[in-house]
Design a protein around this motif. Structure first.
Motif, PDB file in Angstrom:
ATOM      1  N   ASN A 141       0.867  -1.305   0.126  1.00  0.00           N
ATOM      2  CA  ASN A 141       0.016  -0.087  -0.065  1.00  0.00           C
ATOM      3  C   ASN A 141       0.785   1.430   0.031  1.00  0.00           C
ATOM      4  O   ASN A 141       1.748   1.518   1.043  1.00  0.00           O
ATOM      5  CB  ASN A 141      -0.951  -0.153   1.094  1.00  0.00           C
ATOM      6  CG  ASN A 141      -1.888  -1.237   1.152  1.00  0.00           C
ATOM      7  OD1 ASN A 141      -2.571  -1.363   0.248  1.00  0.00           O
ATOM      8  ND2 ASN A 141      -2.041  -2.040   2.034  1.00  0.00           N
ATOM      9  N   THR A 143       0.937   5.269   0.095  1.00  0.00           N
ATOM     10  CA  THR A 143       0.259   6.463   0.758  1.00  0.00           C
ATOM     11  C   THR A 143       0.775   7.963   0.230  1.00  0.00           C
ATOM     12  O   THR A 143       1.802   7.944   0.979  1.00  0.00           O
ATOM     13  CB  THR A 143      -0.042   6.494   2.227  1.00  0.00           C
ATOM     14  OG1 THR A 143      -0.629   4.986   2.575  1.00  0.00           O
ATOM     15  CG2 THR A 143      -0.735   7.567   2.860  1.00  0.00           C
ATOM     16  N   LYS A 147      -3.895   9.689   1.237  1.00  0.00           N
ATOM     17  CA  LYS A 147      -4.609   8.830   0.362  1.00  0.00           C
ATOM     18  C   LYS A 147      -3.738   7.524   0.081  1.00  0.00           C
ATOM     19  O   LYS A 147      -2.567   7.474  -0.359  1.00  0.00           O
ATOM     20  CB  LYS A 147      -4.992   9.348  -1.098  1.00  0.00           C
ATOM     21  CG  LYS A 147      -5.584  10.524  -0.960  1.00  0.00           C
ATOM     22  CD  LYS A 147      -7.009  10.333  -0.542  1.00  0.00           C
ATOM     23  CE  LYS A 147      -7.655  11.831  -0.850  1.00  0.00           C
ATOM     24  NZ  LYS A 147      -7.190  13.136  -0.139  1.00  0.00           N
ATOM     25  N   THR A 148      -4.192   6.432   0.190  1.00  0.00           N
ATOM     26  CA  THR A 148      -3.686   5.074   0.168  1.00  0.00           C
ATOM     27  C   THR A 148      -4.269   4.119  -1.010  1.00  0.00           C
ATOM     28  O   THR A 148      -5.353   4.093  -0.957  1.00  0.00           O
ATOM     29  CB  THR A 148      -3.754   4.317   1.593  1.00  0.00           C
ATOM     30  OG1 THR A 148      -3.073   5.249   2.752  1.00  0.00           O
ATOM     31  CG2 THR A 148      -2.971   2.971   1.720  1.00  0.00           C
ATOM     32  N   ASN A 149      -3.341   3.698  -1.696  1.00  0.00           N
ATOM     33  CA  ASN A 149      -3.744   2.708  -2.777  1.00  0.00           C
ATOM     34  C   ASN A 149      -2.918   1.646  -2.863  1.00  0.00           C
ATOM     35  O   ASN A 149      -1.893   1.568  -2.472  1.00  0.00           O
ATOM     36  CB  ASN A 149      -3.695   3.374  -4.231  1.00  0.00           C
ATOM     37  CG  ASN A 149      -4.780   4.798  -4.399  1.00  0.00           C
ATOM     38  OD1 ASN A 149      -5.786   4.349  -4.513  1.00  0.00           O
ATOM     39  ND2 ASN A 149      -4.646   5.988  -4.295  1.00  0.00           N
ATOM     40  N   LYS A 176      -4.614   9.048  -8.607  1.00  0.00           N
ATOM     41  CA  LYS A 176      -5.132   8.343  -7.574  1.00  0.00           C
ATOM     42  C   LYS A 176      -4.973   8.903  -6.098  1.00  0.00           C
ATOM     43  O   LYS A 176      -5.445   8.384  -4.945  1.00  0.00           O
ATOM     44  CB  LYS A 176      -4.567   6.861  -7.493  1.00  0.00           C
ATOM     45  CG  LYS A 176      -5.406   6.002  -8.778  1.00  0.00           C
ATOM     46  CD  LYS A 176      -4.490   4.758  -8.776  1.00  0.00           C
ATOM     47  CE  LYS A 176      -5.066   4.137 -10.140  1.00  0.00           C
ATOM     48  NZ  LYS A 176      -4.600   2.547 -10.029  1.00  0.00           N
TER      49      LYS A 176
END
Length: 211
Positions: A141, A143, A147-149, A176
């Motif tokens: 993940n 960040t 915002k974490t994707n 994103k």
């Protein structure tokens, strides 16, 4: 422009490294000792490259590593964490110091990474999939700006005189993470001013086993 030539040379070097990865993966490698390895922030770097939507114009620079660690079990990479110091982002491809500083100020602003509000970016490795030799597929993940994707990318892990070097080249979609400036995903009619959502991170982490 000198900056474009430097960026092109770096890109050629990266392509050469990627072409060599399959050969490195099958070559005999020393088995790393099990344990936790701390990232040496002074010997580790993250090189970034951003590109325009139209043409081949690009800019690049460095953002330093703040801290991190990886764990090894049974000779295999298992987990990892790295923190990036966004407040010290730099650019090294523009013509003069004033132009570089102007870009750094802009990248640090809310238009891009808003580093006063979000001083660190982090990657937490959740899985390291062995691909043979020293090659891995890493999942975890990322960040940025809180915002974490999820993200997945190839990497290599090499033993160097008791230390471990983790290297990877990955592509990040800034849209994103709500990094909007110059993005066709958020604004219309940008024309020649449009900046690609995808930027590259060329990462080298040198780690040393904790005692």
């Amino acid at each position: 422009m000198p900056g474009i030539n430097l960026s092109f040379q770096r890109l050629i070097s990266r392509i050469g490294t990627l072409l060599l990865l399959p050969l490195l993966a099958v070559a005999p490698q020393a088995v790393p000792a099990s344990g936790t390895y701390a990232v040496d922030a002074n010997e580790s770097q993250v090189y970034w490259t951003g590109r325009s939507e139209i043409g081949k114009y690009s800019l690049s620079g460095v953002v330093p590593v703040a801290s991190g660690s990886i764990t090894v079990e049974g000779g295999l990479l298992k987990t990892g964490l790295v923190e990036i110091n966004m407040t010290a982002i730099s650019c090294n491809t523009l013509d003069n110091g004033a132009s570089n500083q102007k870009l750094i100020t802009h990248l640090s602003s809310p238009d891009f990474f808003d580093v006063k509000k979000y001083p660190k970016a982090t990657f937490v490795m959740t899985r390291a999939i062995p691909k043979g030799g020293n090659a891995y597929e890493l999942a975890g993940n990322l960040t940025i700006k809180d915002k974490t994707n999820p993200i997945q990318f190839p990497a290599t892990l090499q033993e160097q005189q008791g230390k471990l070097l983790l290297k990877t080249l990955l592509v990040v979609d800034r849209a994103k993470f709500d990094v909007r400036y110059g993005s066709n995903s958020f604004f219309d009619n940008l024309g020649n001013d449009a900046i690609k959502n995808e930027f590259e991170l060329d990462i080298e982490l040198l780690t040393q086993k904790k005692k």
